[in-house]
Scaffold this active site. Sequence first.
Site, PDB file in Angstrom:
ATOM      1  N   ARG A 142       0.887  -0.886   0.041  1.00 52.50           N
ATOM      2  CA  ARG A 142      -0.186   0.126   0.110  1.00 52.50           C
ATOM      3  C   ARG A 142       0.793   1.401   0.057  1.00 52.50           C
ATOM      4  O   ARG A 142       1.943   1.425   0.778  1.00 52.50           O
ATOM      5  CB  ARG A 142      -0.837  -0.115   1.214  1.00 52.50           C
ATOM      6  N   HIS A 188      -6.556   7.265   6.247  1.00 50.92           N
ATOM      7  CA  HIS A 188      -8.028   6.525   6.196  1.00 50.92           C
ATOM      8  C   HIS A 188      -8.654   7.815   6.758  1.00 50.92           C
ATOM      9  O   HIS A 188      -8.465   8.448   7.591  1.00 50.92           O
ATOM     10  CB  HIS A 188      -8.094   5.371   7.070  1.00 50.92           C
ATOM     11  N   HIS A 212      -1.182   6.392   2.649  1.00 56.30           N
ATOM     12  CA  HIS A 212      -2.208   6.703   2.659  1.00 56.30           C
ATOM     13  C   HIS A 212      -3.017   7.242   4.307  1.00 56.30           C
ATOM     14  O   HIS A 212      -2.480   6.459   5.076  1.00 56.30           O
ATOM     15  CB  HIS A 212      -3.058   5.882   2.032  1.00 56.30           C
TER      16      HIS A 212
HETATM   17 FE    FE Z   1      -4.347   1.411   5.678  1.00 55.02          FE
END
Ligand code: FE
Length: 238
Positions: A158, A163, A161
């Site tokens: 990933r 959330h 980022h």
């Molecule tokens: Fe995450």
Amino acid sequence: MPDQSPPGRFDPLDPAWQPRVPIEGYPNTWRRNPRGALFRRPLTRSELTGPTDLSPRLRPGDNDLARLKPGRVALGQLIRVEGRVLDEGGRPVRGAIVELWQANAAGRYFHPIDQRDAPLDPDFVGNGRTLTDGDGRYAFFTIKPGAYPVPDSGRWWRPPHIHMSVLGPSSLSRLVTQMYFPGDPLNAHDRLLNSIGDARAREGLVSRQLHPADIPGEWLGFVHDLVLRGRHATPELD
Ligand code: FE
């Protein structure tokens, strides 16, 4: 209670602006998405109007993830994330709770599920919340999260980022999504981001970096607006 909303009160979501589900190669997609077709049900008055005045739930400093304790600062690149919450007509959404949660600078979550062999930071938990002001604005002080590999996914990492969740002013304005950072090479390979068909919708999940001269203090600044509902709603990602 019968549906008391006028017809066409909200623009419908555009499927091309939302992730295609199930998301291929994403182990959690089966747990996090409905398996059957959606159906329309009547909306109650409280769903359309509540909750109101969420401010008593907040404490000072809830929006500062980087400085949990006096005299201590989390490890990592200090950043400020700011933006506006807007409705489908571009109007500011006031008094909404914006919550965020994220990994630390090493890409590890402070959560029992995350047992990866990466260090925890004793000065970073990674969740916070704030309330939008009269112009729909929010701001957080935090650190840039690290990338992390997704277990059992065949070496999918990933990209960094954050959330995000928005709640209010009505339960219909709930949005759960993720914010990305501009220019990260992992963005092009992220299975979640690339599950969204429309390029402009994907761009809507990537924040904009401010010029360092445009932000006071020793923080890098990122701007990220969130659009609730409508054809150009910020895509949902969980
Ligand atoms: Fe995450």
